[in-house]
Design a protein around this motif. Sequence first.
Motif, PDB file in Angstrom:
ATOM      1  N   LYS A   1       0.890  -1.111  -0.066  1.00 19.22           N
ATOM      2  CA  LYS A   1       0.150  -0.070  -0.122  1.00 19.22           C
ATOM      3  C   LYS A   1       1.222   1.502  -0.149  1.00 19.22           C
ATOM      4  CE  LYS A   1      -3.954   2.572   2.629  1.00 19.22           C
ATOM      5  NZ  LYS A   1      -4.192   2.197   3.661  1.00 19.22           N
ATOM      6  N   GLY A   2       0.579   2.582  -0.546  1.00 24.01           N
ATOM      7  CA  GLY A   2       1.183   2.897  -1.364  1.00 24.01           C
ATOM      8  C   GLY A   2       2.825   3.567  -1.671  1.00 24.01           C
ATOM      9  N   GLN A   3       3.004   2.479  -2.339  1.00 24.29           N
ATOM     10  CA  GLN A   3       3.633   1.817  -3.951  1.00 24.29           C
ATOM     11  C   GLN A   3       3.235   2.391  -4.890  1.00 24.29           C
ATOM     12  OE1 GLN A   3       5.388  -1.997  -4.024  1.00 24.29           O
ATOM     13  NE2 GLN A   3       6.204  -1.564  -6.068  1.00 24.29           N
ATOM     14  N   LEU A   4       4.372   3.471  -5.543  1.00 22.45           N
ATOM     15  CA  LEU A   4       4.424   3.585  -6.517  1.00 22.45           C
ATOM     16  C   LEU A   4       3.755   3.252  -7.542  1.00 22.45           C
ATOM     17  CD1 LEU A   4       4.162   6.701  -8.191  1.00 22.45           C
ATOM     18  CD2 LEU A   4       5.834   5.973  -9.201  1.00 22.45           C
ATOM     19  N   LEU A   5       2.623   3.029  -8.030  1.00 26.40           N
ATOM     20  CA  LEU A   5       2.574   2.345  -9.582  1.00 26.40           C
ATOM     21  C   LEU A   5       2.593   2.953 -11.148  1.00 26.40           C
ATOM     22  CD1 LEU A   5      -1.050   0.720  -8.290  1.00 26.40           C
ATOM     23  CD2 LEU A   5       0.972   0.282  -8.121  1.00 26.40           C
TER      24      LEU A   5
END
Length: 381
Positions: free
Chosen positions: A87-91
């Motif tokens: 969660k919160g990781q750059l996609l």
Amino acid sequence: MTDQTEAPAANGSEAVIPASKRKKLLIRLAIIVVALAALFVAYDWLIGSKIVSTDNAYVQGSNAMVTPLTSGKIVAVPVTETQMVKKGQLLFQIDDTDQKIAVAKAEADLAAARRQYRAVAAQGSAQADQAAAQAAGVAQAQAQLSAAQADLAKAQTDYNRRKSLQGTGAISADELTATTTALQAARARVAQLSAAVTQQQSQLRSAASNRQATLAPISGTTIEGSPAVQQAKAALDAAKLDLERTKVRAPVDGVVSQVTARVGQMIQRGSTAMVVVPVGSLYVDANFKETQLGKVRPGQTVELTSDFYGSDVVFHGKVVGFAGGTGAAFAPIPAQNATGNWIKVVQRLPVRIELDPKELAAHPLRVGLSMEAEIDVSGND
């Protein structure tokens, strides 16, 4: 005679089983059938009646749809299909040039709003000084008016005294004329100063009104709490939010799936770019027959096995609820049973089963996998 009886068997014909042996075989067969029936009844009574099961069960999950909240050109997609993300990781990243310009403009507008507040406050202070000077002018004019009124009273007294002596020879005509002129001059002076006082008071009221009008936009506020500064702050926050939204991040932990985002693609706000499957919080929808659900209640324990792992891995869960209707009820074209050729079909109702998170972490599943579920309904006996 014995040789003649056994001769057909030697010639290839069927052997004849003696009646005594045949009777024993039939008895044994009957015993086996009865035993099997007893075992079946015992199983159904001791175990089968306490468990309902189905193999029409599938792993499901509340997939997170990844949709950008701003439009623009995609400049980076650092994730790939099947990749695990937190969660919160750059996609993916959208070009942020326009958003940076908007932030700079909003910062300038905020600085201008603060400067404007200070300018208004300074103008109000200057007008306060003007009002104070005007008040001093009013006081001075009133003092001059009081002095003029005293001179008028003295001139009136002198005139009255000399007027009373007219004709007695004690006062000359020139002296009476001079006294009359002095009285008229004193009266004119009082009228002039009265007008001056009125004018000064009017100017004082005007100065106070102007100051009040000037300070009205900032009255009762501080520089950071004034409406204009608050509005500029809100615009800056919105611009910063739009800038942050150019970096689209994972809403949940899970596996990246159905990636359609590509570098160089123009993506619109609200369009789906990919899906994140929360494999750590999956559940099972088991479709039980309506004839099986009489004893099923929320909270009952469930044992499940997956075709993916086989019977060696047993998952444990609990019933959390029932669907609002059968699959047929929610079908795009519901069944029409009010016809002459209607045949009753046993319906299935989806039952939601929550899985143990620890077991799910130890043996990950994927959406759509087949499961077999057994619900323990013995607690209802």
